[in-house]
Design an enzyme around this catalytic site. Structure first.
Site, PDB file in Angstrom:
ATOM      1  N   LYS A 146       8.065 -94.436  42.995  1.00 40.21           N
ATOM      2  CA  LYS A 146       8.149 -94.933  41.624  1.00 40.21           C
ATOM      3  C   LYS A 146       9.514 -95.576  41.316  1.00 40.21           C
ATOM      4  CE  LYS A 146       3.967 -93.797  40.311  1.00 40.21           C
ATOM      5  NZ  LYS A 146       3.182 -93.186  41.392  1.00 40.21           N
TER       6      LYS A 146
HETATM    7  C1  LIG Z   1       2.007 -92.083  40.692  1.00 38.13           C
HETATM    8  C2  LIG Z   1       0.983 -92.088  39.632  1.00 38.13           C
HETATM    9  C3  LIG Z   1       0.483 -90.913  39.061  1.00 38.13           C
HETATM   10  C4  LIG Z   1       0.783 -89.541  39.580  1.00 38.13           C
HETATM   11  O1  LIG Z   1       2.066 -89.271  39.861  1.00 38.13           O
HETATM   12  P1  LIG Z   1       2.495 -88.218  40.999  1.00 38.13           P
HETATM   13  O2  LIG Z   1       3.912 -87.954  40.627  1.00 38.13           O
HETATM   14  O3  LIG Z   1       2.387 -88.924  42.308  1.00 38.13           O
HETATM   15  O4  LIG Z   1       1.645 -87.030  40.891  1.00 38.13           O
HETATM   16  C5  LIG Z   1      -0.399 -91.026  38.017  1.00 38.13           C
HETATM   17  N1  LIG Z   1      -0.807 -92.210  37.560  1.00 38.13           N
HETATM   18  C6  LIG Z   1      -0.376 -93.365  38.087  1.00 38.13           C
HETATM   19  C7  LIG Z   1      -0.857 -94.665  37.532  1.00 38.13           C
HETATM   20  C8  LIG Z   1       0.514 -93.346  39.166  1.00 38.13           C
HETATM   21  O5  LIG Z   1       0.897 -94.488  39.728  1.00 38.13           O
END
Ligand SMILES: *Cc1c(COP(=O)(O)O)cnc(C)c1O
Length: 400
Positions: free
Chosen positions: A186
């Site tokens: 992210k």
């Molecule tokens: C990454 C992501 C999540 C979940 O996040 P994690 O930290 O990997 O559990 C949820 N929704 C979207 C759109 C994402 O890209």
């Protein structure tokens, strides 16, 4: 999506401060931690940076979604509207609470189509969950208006859009609640982590309790704290929060460089008349982690993905064939392949995804190509990438 590209000295220094105390837990141990409160500091910094009254860190973005859904009272048999283009975590969280994920078409913004949302609202609809995919925002004005007209709440999945804004206000702070993910890919990362944002104290209190076994966090003796409702353990650790503090300080530089590199790549592709770009309701608020464009048809979009791979260009996404982000490949959801039995409410209420028509989404996602934007390119490398991508696209167009 590149916080990991800028991991370095300040992250190590933050983590070392935690390692020196040995207190890895975010609550209590007041004497032993010698004034080091990384999760608490990160929550304060997030509130300031994003202009929101309350922030509750969690162990992941998925945990943040579960926490927010619970805080909003989502439970057995409730319907939650979400887009056909997202990450699987969005519907996993809904199903885990015994609620029903109602998938709805996207439009050329690559996010929920407000008209399709209005059509999908039914007697069991509790919540609309716009997902700000690939760094840019859903059509929030229209979606908030639809939700308001039907008196349902909005939960923004802003996991991929940290630092993005709409009309100057942070994504994740428009709905009743919003969630970020700090997983490894992210915009900023803690390794694993997430946060729930809200301006409503009641929703924050529920989030804080739910993510820590229902603890009311009243008093100085953790073992004697009350438990007004049931929760789970979705706590972040001090080590992760420490990394997050270092990364958050880099966010403005990340956004600036990302936007610059995206503009460079885009300038090369913009010369090709046959392609068009993703619709972004407020261009100035794009976090710019991706550049997404549309080919004239799905056949040629797939050909572009192949062509760019053959030219050794990495970081290209053809979402239509992707297992994790688009409804077409979610066979496990369509067949309800869970390990244990689903609740009666979910079995009775699940839409028949095997036969549902998502041709609107197919016609959009099928033509879409995205490229990730790297922080570590030089400007010359960003130009080279834009040129190489444009050459690949032109080759496919020449082939007809
Ligand atoms: C990454 C992501 C999540 C979940 O996040 P994690 O930290 O990997 O559990 C949820 N929704 C979207 C759109 C994402 O890209």
């Amino acid at each position: 999506m590149p916080g990991r590209e800028w991991f370095g000295e300040s992250e190590r220094q933050q983590v070392n401060e935690v390692l020196e105390t040995g207190v890895l837990m975010r609550y209590n141990w007041d004497a032993e931690r010698r004034g080091v409160w990384k999760a608490r500091d990160l929550e304060a910094a997030l509130k300031t940076r994003f202009g929101v009254a309350f922030a509750q860190l969690t162990s992941s973005g998925t945990a943040a979604l579960l926490t927010a859904l619970s805080a909003l009272g989502v439970g057995a048999g409730d319907a939650v509207i979400l887009p056909t283009f997202t990450f699987v975590a969005s519907f996993e969280a809904v199903l885990a609470l015994g609620a029903i994920p109602v998938l709805v078409d996207v439009d050329e913004s690559l996010t929920l189509d407000p008209k399709a949302v209005a059509r999908a609202i039914g007697p069991h609809t509790k919540l609309v969950m716009p997902v700000h995919m690939c760094g840019a925002m859903a059509e929030l004005d229209a979606l908030l208006a639809v939700a308001k007209a039907h008196r349902i709440e909005v939960l923004e999945d802003a996991c991929q859009a940290i630092g993005g804004t709409y009309r100057g206000r942070a994504l994740g702070t428009w709905g009743a609640m919003g969630c970020f993910s700090f997983d490894y890919v992210k915009t900023i990362t803690c390794g694993e982590g997430g946060v729930v944002l809200t301006d409503r104290e009641g929703l924050y209190t529920r989030s804080k309790g739910y993510s820590d076994h229902g603890h009311d966090h009243i008093g100085a003796d953790r073992g004697a704290e009350g438990h007004p409702f049931l929760g789970l353990n979705f706590r972040i650790s001090e080590l992760q929060a420490a990394v997050g503090l270092a990364q958050l300080k880099k966010l403005d530089d990340i956004l600036r460089v990302q936007r610059r590199h995206k503009a460079i790549v885009k300038s090369h592709l913009a010369e090709i008349g046959a392609l068009s770009f993703r619709k972004i309701p407020d261009e100035s608020g794009d976090n710019a982690s991706f550049l997404s464009f549309f080919m004239p048809d799905a056949r040629r979009a797939r050909a572009v993905a192949k062509q760019l791979a053959a030219r050794g260009i990495t970081g290209i996404f053809y979402w239509y064939d992707n297992n994790w982000h688009y409804v077409r490949q979610w066979a496990h959801l369509k067949a309800c392949q869970t390990l244990g039995a689903l609740s009666r409410e979910v079995r009775a209420g699940m839409p028949d995804y095997a036969s549902q028509d998502f041709s609107q989404s197919d016609a959009i996602v099928g033509r879409c190509i995205s490229t990730a934007i790297s922080l570590n390119w030089t400007e010359a490398e960003a130009h080279a990438r834009g040129k190489a991508m444009a050459a690949g696209v032109k080759r496919v167009l020449q082939q007809g």
